[in-house]
Design a protein around this motif. Structure first.
Motif, PDB file in Angstrom:
ATOM      1  N   GLY A   1     -69.430  87.018 -51.005  1.00 17.29           N
ATOM      2  CA  GLY A   1     -69.380  85.630 -50.568  1.00 17.29           C
ATOM      3  C   GLY A   1     -68.540  85.430 -49.318  1.00 17.29           C
ATOM      4  N   LYS A   2     -67.475  86.210 -49.183  1.00 16.02           N
ATOM      5  CA  LYS A   2     -66.656  86.127 -47.970  1.00 16.02           C
ATOM      6  C   LYS A   2     -67.459  86.629 -46.761  1.00 16.02           C
ATOM      7  CE  LYS A   2     -62.118  86.636 -50.178  1.00 16.02           C
ATOM      8  NZ  LYS A   2     -60.864  87.424 -50.182  1.00 16.02           N
ATOM      9  N   ALA A   3     -68.144  87.761 -46.929  1.00 14.32           N
ATOM     10  CA  ALA A   3     -68.947  88.314 -45.834  1.00 14.32           C
ATOM     11  C   ALA A   3     -70.142  87.421 -45.522  1.00 14.32           C
ATOM     12  CB  ALA A   3     -69.411  89.727 -46.189  1.00 14.32           C
ATOM     13  N   ASP A   4     -70.829  86.923 -46.564  1.00 16.21           N
ATOM     14  CA  ASP A   4     -71.977  86.027 -46.347  1.00 16.21           C
ATOM     15  C   ASP A   4     -71.556  84.768 -45.602  1.00 16.21           C
ATOM     16  OD1 ASP A   4     -74.020  87.517 -47.522  1.00 16.21           O
ATOM     17  OD2 ASP A   4     -73.779  86.590 -49.488  1.00 16.21           O
ATOM     18  N   GLY A   5     -70.424  84.195 -45.969  1.00 16.06           N
ATOM     19  CA  GLY A   5     -69.946  82.986 -45.306  1.00 16.06           C
ATOM     20  C   GLY A   5     -69.646  83.223 -43.839  1.00 16.06           C
ATOM     21  N   ALA A   6     -69.024  84.370 -43.549  1.00 13.91           N
ATOM     22  CA  ALA A   6     -68.721  84.693 -42.153  1.00 13.91           C
ATOM     23  C   ALA A   6     -70.007  84.802 -41.336  1.00 13.91           C
ATOM     24  CB  ALA A   6     -67.916  85.994 -42.080  1.00 13.91           C
TER      25      ALA A   6
ATOM     26  N   THR B   1     -72.299  75.915 -48.396  1.00 14.55           N
ATOM     27  CA  THR B   1     -72.324  76.811 -49.551  1.00 14.55           C
ATOM     28  C   THR B   1     -73.637  76.649 -50.309  1.00 14.55           C
ATOM     29  OG1 THR B   1     -69.923  76.743 -49.745  1.00 14.55           O
ATOM     30  CG2 THR B   1     -71.144  77.453 -51.693  1.00 14.55           C
ATOM     31  N   HIS B   2     -74.052  75.428 -50.486  1.00 17.07           N
ATOM     32  CA  HIS B   2     -75.329  75.154 -51.154  1.00 17.07           C
ATOM     33  C   HIS B   2     -76.496  75.716 -50.330  1.00 17.07           C
ATOM     34  CE1 HIS B   2     -78.316  73.116 -53.572  1.00 17.07           C
ATOM     35  NE2 HIS B   2     -78.830  72.612 -52.465  1.00 17.07           N
ATOM     36  N   ALA B   3     -76.431  75.530 -49.018  1.00 17.67           N
ATOM     37  CA  ALA B   3     -77.519  75.976 -48.141  1.00 17.67           C
ATOM     38  C   ALA B   3     -77.707  77.490 -48.168  1.00 17.67           C
ATOM     39  CB  ALA B   3     -77.269  75.501 -46.707  1.00 17.67           C
ATOM     40  N   VAL B   4     -76.629  78.236 -48.401  1.00 21.02           N
ATOM     41  CA  VAL B   4     -76.731  79.702 -48.434  1.00 21.02           C
ATOM     42  C   VAL B   4     -76.845  80.227 -49.865  1.00 21.02           C
ATOM     43  CG1 VAL B   4     -75.551  80.005 -46.233  1.00 21.02           C
ATOM     44  CG2 VAL B   4     -74.233  80.128 -48.347  1.00 21.02           C
ATOM     45  N   GLY B   5     -77.221  79.367 -50.775  1.00 22.35           N
ATOM     46  CA  GLY B   5     -77.457  79.802 -52.148  1.00 22.35           C
ATOM     47  C   GLY B   5     -76.210  80.018 -52.968  1.00 22.35           C
ATOM     48  N   GLY B   6     -75.103  79.400 -52.560  1.00 23.81           N
ATOM     49  CA  GLY B   6     -73.866  79.488 -53.316  1.00 23.81           C
ATOM     50  C   GLY B   6     -72.971  80.651 -52.938  1.00 23.81           C
ATOM     51  N   SER B   7     -73.441  81.543 -52.077  1.00 25.18           N
ATOM     52  CA  SER B   7     -72.661  82.727 -51.710  1.00 25.18           C
ATOM     53  C   SER B   7     -71.874  82.480 -50.431  1.00 25.18           C
ATOM     54  CB  SER B   7     -73.579  83.937 -51.532  1.00 25.18           C
ATOM     55  OG  SER B   7     -72.807  85.092 -51.270  1.00 25.18           O
TER      56      SER B   7
END
Length: 143
Positions: free
Chosen positions: A58-63, A88-94
């Motif tokens: 989730g940290k890497a996906d958010g970046a 967060t919702h737009a990226v599927g919670g990750s």
């Protein structure tokens, strides 16, 4: 366009884990993603708590999703919580808005991201940066 090789990903993974051991941090989970968000490498040390891998991811996906290191995402979450919740919702919670998600740059281009989880977020970030630098690439923490 530069690509993140498997050799780079393995070097980042090994060096990040080594940095954690040298600093005597708690057991870590490390995720290395390429620029598309595809998993290139993952490891969790013995003794990591349940779901540490998902938090690191989730940290890497958010970046990657926001194009900034997760330290900046954490600041953004404090200043604009509605936006970060929507993202967060737009990226599927990750998307985990805490330091430890670091963009990997090669020649100024984003080629991937590293996510580390297991110790204090600042310590997670130290390990991610150590891994990236060991591979001869540049780290962008969002500081």
């Amino acid at each position: 366009m530069p690509l993140l090789s498997l050799d780079h990903a393995r070097t980042i993974l090994d060096a990040a884990l080594k940095a954690g051991m040298e600093h005597t941090f708690k057991p870590l989970a490390v995720v290395v993603l390429d620029a598309r968000g595809a998993l290139k490498a993952f490891a969790a040390q013995d003794g990591t708590s349940l779901k540490r891998g998902e938090i690191a991811r989730g940290k890497a996906d958010g970046a990657l999703a926001l194009g900034i290191g997760s330290r900046a995402v954490a600041k953004m979450a404090a200043e604009r919580p509605t936006f970060v919740a929507a993202a967060t919702h737009a990226v599927g919670g990750s998307l985990v808005p805490a330091p430890g998600g670091v963009l990997i740059l090669d020649g100024g281009e984003v080629v991937g991201a590293v996510g580390v989880s297991g110790d204090l977020s600042d310590n997670d970030e130290i390990c991610a940066v150590a891994g990236i630098e060991a591979a001869g690439l540049k780290a962008e923490t969002g500081a």
